[in-house]
Design a protein around this motif. Structure first.
Motif, PDB file in Angstrom:
ATOM      1  N   THR A 116       0.791  -1.234   0.000  1.00  0.00           N
ATOM      2  CA  THR A 116       0.000   0.000   0.000  1.00  0.00           C
ATOM      3  C   THR A 116       0.818   1.275   0.000  1.00  0.00           C
ATOM      4  O   THR A 116       0.283   2.339  -0.292  1.00  0.00           O
ATOM      5  CB  THR A 116      -0.923   0.039   1.237  1.00  0.00           C
ATOM      6  OG1 THR A 116      -0.106   0.125   2.422  1.00  0.00           O
ATOM      7  CG2 THR A 116      -1.820  -1.169   1.305  1.00  0.00           C
ATOM      8  N   GLY A 117       2.086   1.185   0.386  1.00  0.00           N
ATOM      9  CA  GLY A 117       2.903   2.388   0.514  1.00  0.00           C
ATOM     10  C   GLY A 117       2.667   3.112   1.827  1.00  0.00           C
ATOM     11  O   GLY A 117       3.242   4.160   2.070  1.00  0.00           O
ATOM     12  N   VAL A 118       1.828   2.545   2.696  1.00  0.00           N
ATOM     13  CA  VAL A 118       1.520   3.161   3.988  1.00  0.00           C
ATOM     14  C   VAL A 118       2.541   2.687   5.016  1.00  0.00           C
ATOM     15  O   VAL A 118       2.742   1.487   5.197  1.00  0.00           O
ATOM     16  CB  VAL A 118       0.086   2.796   4.444  1.00  0.00           C
ATOM     17  CG1 VAL A 118      -0.208   3.356   5.824  1.00  0.00           C
ATOM     18  CG2 VAL A 118      -0.928   3.293   3.430  1.00  0.00           C
ATOM     19  N   GLU A 119       3.178   3.650   5.681  1.00  0.00           N
ATOM     20  CA  GLU A 119       4.189   3.344   6.690  1.00  0.00           C
ATOM     21  C   GLU A 119       3.530   3.275   8.066  1.00  0.00           C
ATOM     22  O   GLU A 119       3.050   4.286   8.577  1.00  0.00           O
ATOM     23  CB  GLU A 119       5.279   4.421   6.698  1.00  0.00           C
ATOM     24  CG  GLU A 119       6.057   4.498   5.403  1.00  0.00           C
ATOM     25  CD  GLU A 119       7.085   5.609   5.403  1.00  0.00           C
ATOM     26  OE1 GLU A 119       7.096   6.459   6.320  1.00  0.00           O
ATOM     27  OE2 GLU A 119       7.896   5.627   4.455  1.00  0.00           O
ATOM     28  N   ILE A 120       3.513   2.081   8.643  1.00  0.00           N
ATOM     29  CA  ILE A 120       2.934   1.876   9.968  1.00  0.00           C
ATOM     30  C   ILE A 120       4.045   1.420  10.903  1.00  0.00           C
ATOM     31  O   ILE A 120       4.748   0.451  10.627  1.00  0.00           O
ATOM     32  CB  ILE A 120       1.816   0.801   9.932  1.00  0.00           C
ATOM     33  CG1 ILE A 120       0.695   1.218   8.991  1.00  0.00           C
ATOM     34  CG2 ILE A 120       1.281   0.535  11.333  1.00  0.00           C
ATOM     35  CD1 ILE A 120      -0.064   2.448   9.392  1.00  0.00           C
ATOM     36  N   ASN A 121       4.197   2.121  12.015  1.00  0.00           N
ATOM     37  CA  ASN A 121       5.205   1.759  12.996  1.00  0.00           C
ATOM     38  C   ASN A 121       4.721   0.543  13.779  1.00  0.00           C
ATOM     39  O   ASN A 121       3.552   0.477  14.170  1.00  0.00           O
ATOM     40  CB  ASN A 121       5.456   2.943  13.937  1.00  0.00           C
ATOM     41  CG  ASN A 121       6.658   2.705  14.818  1.00  0.00           C
ATOM     42  OD1 ASN A 121       6.568   2.028  15.829  1.00  0.00           O
ATOM     43  ND2 ASN A 121       7.793   3.267  14.429  1.00  0.00           N
ATOM     44  N   PRO A 122       5.584  -0.430  14.029  1.00  0.00           N
ATOM     45  CA  PRO A 122       5.196  -1.650  14.743  1.00  0.00           C
ATOM     46  C   PRO A 122       4.611  -1.383  16.126  1.00  0.00           C
ATOM     47  O   PRO A 122       3.778  -2.145  16.619  1.00  0.00           O
ATOM     48  CB  PRO A 122       6.495  -2.439  14.867  1.00  0.00           C
ATOM     49  CG  PRO A 122       7.401  -1.866  13.853  1.00  0.00           C
ATOM     50  CD  PRO A 122       6.977  -0.466  13.608  1.00  0.00           C
ATOM     51  N   GLN A 123       5.005  -0.289  16.734  1.00  0.00           N
ATOM     52  CA  GLN A 123       4.518   0.011  18.082  1.00  0.00           C
ATOM     53  C   GLN A 123       2.987   0.146  18.103  1.00  0.00           C
ATOM     54  O   GLN A 123       2.349  -0.191  19.090  1.00  0.00           O
ATOM     55  CB  GLN A 123       5.162   1.281  18.610  1.00  0.00           C
ATOM     56  CG  GLN A 123       4.839   1.541  20.064  1.00  0.00           C
ATOM     57  CD  GLN A 123       5.451   2.807  20.567  1.00  0.00           C
ATOM     58  OE1 GLN A 123       5.231   3.863  19.986  1.00  0.00           O
ATOM     59  NE2 GLN A 123       6.226   2.695  21.629  1.00  0.00           N
ATOM     60  N   LEU A 124       2.417   0.586  17.002  1.00  0.00           N
ATOM     61  CA  LEU A 124       0.960   0.716  16.959  1.00  0.00           C
ATOM     62  C   LEU A 124       0.278  -0.644  17.096  1.00  0.00           C
ATOM     63  O   LEU A 124      -0.754  -0.768  17.756  1.00  0.00           O
ATOM     64  CB  LEU A 124       0.527   1.415  15.673  1.00  0.00           C
ATOM     65  CG  LEU A 124       0.962   2.876  15.561  1.00  0.00           C
ATOM     66  CD1 LEU A 124       0.626   3.434  14.190  1.00  0.00           C
ATOM     67  CD2 LEU A 124       0.330   3.708  16.660  1.00  0.00           C
ATOM     68  N   TRP A 125       0.849  -1.672  16.484  1.00  0.00           N
ATOM     69  CA  TRP A 125       0.283  -3.020  16.632  1.00  0.00           C
ATOM     70  C   TRP A 125       0.422  -3.475  18.077  1.00  0.00           C
ATOM     71  O   TRP A 125      -0.521  -4.014  18.649  1.00  0.00           O
ATOM     72  CB  TRP A 125       0.964  -4.009  15.694  1.00  0.00           C
ATOM     73  CG  TRP A 125       0.267  -5.340  15.684  1.00  0.00           C
ATOM     74  CD1 TRP A 125      -0.714  -5.754  14.829  1.00  0.00           C
ATOM     75  CD2 TRP A 125       0.481  -6.436  16.587  1.00  0.00           C
ATOM     76  NE1 TRP A 125      -1.120  -7.030  15.149  1.00  0.00           N
ATOM     77  CE2 TRP A 125      -0.403  -7.473  16.228  1.00  0.00           C
ATOM     78  CE3 TRP A 125       1.326  -6.640  17.674  1.00  0.00           C
ATOM     79  CZ2 TRP A 125      -0.456  -8.684  16.889  1.00  0.00           C
ATOM     80  CZ3 TRP A 125       1.271  -7.857  18.349  1.00  0.00           C
ATOM     81  CH2 TRP A 125       0.393  -8.864  17.955  1.00  0.00           C
TER      82      TRP A 125
END
Length: 183
Positions: free
Chosen positions: A133-142
């Protein structure tokens, strides 16, 4: 002589224009074919990997609930095959590192690497999501969303995550910044 020049010009100019047009058409068609092949390749990759983020989450949930049973091991093998076949270089590097850790844990079951295993799966999840998707999600959010006791595990999970990111030279968006508070 004038008549010869006139005949040469009247027949030569359209011939030169036709030849130039042929070369332009050839190179444009060649470029369009390459772009179409790349588009088809990307569509196949997207089709094969579109549900990978969800499958990774479901596998991790199952592993956390039931452990490394026969069904989960088969799911891991399938996941690794899809990632190796269609994943990005970073996703493959993460999967390989994760398997090295799994092999090492199988050989030495007394090792305490629970946080490293979780960190690998979540980094893989974030990387595949980014690839798709090109969306950068930081692992901390999970971690914050899915782990009830993240505030207790924060230091060890953040350290494990950052160590993997640095060791595999992954994108900086995957690194957990120091001093980030858990709400």
């Amino acid at each position: 002589m004038e008549k010869t020049a006139e005949i040469l010009l009247s027949s030569g100019i359209p011939a030169v224009v036709s030849i130039i047009g042929f070369f332009i058409t050839y190179f444009l068609n060649k470029r369009n074919i390459k772009e179409e092949v790349n588009k088809l390749r990307m569509n196949v990759q997207l089709e094969k990997t579109a549900d990978l983020p969800y499958r990774i989450q479901e596998l991790l949930k199952s592993l956390m609930e039931t452990g490394a049973n026969k069904a989960n091991l088969a799911r891991i093998e399938e996941l690794l095959a899809v990632i190796f076949a269609y994943g990005s270089e970073d996703a493959i590097a993460l999967a390989a590192s994760m398997q090295e850790l799994n092999y090492s844990l199988a050989a030495n079951p007394h090792l305490e690497a629970h946080h490293d295993v979780i960190a690998h799966y979540i980094l893989l999840l974030c990387q595949v999501k980014y690839d798709l998707t090109g969306v950068e999600i930081n692992p901390q959010l999970w971690y914050r969303m899915r782990l009830k006791d993240y505030s207790k595990l924060k230091d060890s999970l953040d350290r494990a995550t950052n160590a993997i990111v640095e060791r595999l030279n992954l994108s900086p968006f995957l690194k957990i910044k120091a001093g980030t508070r858990v709400a």
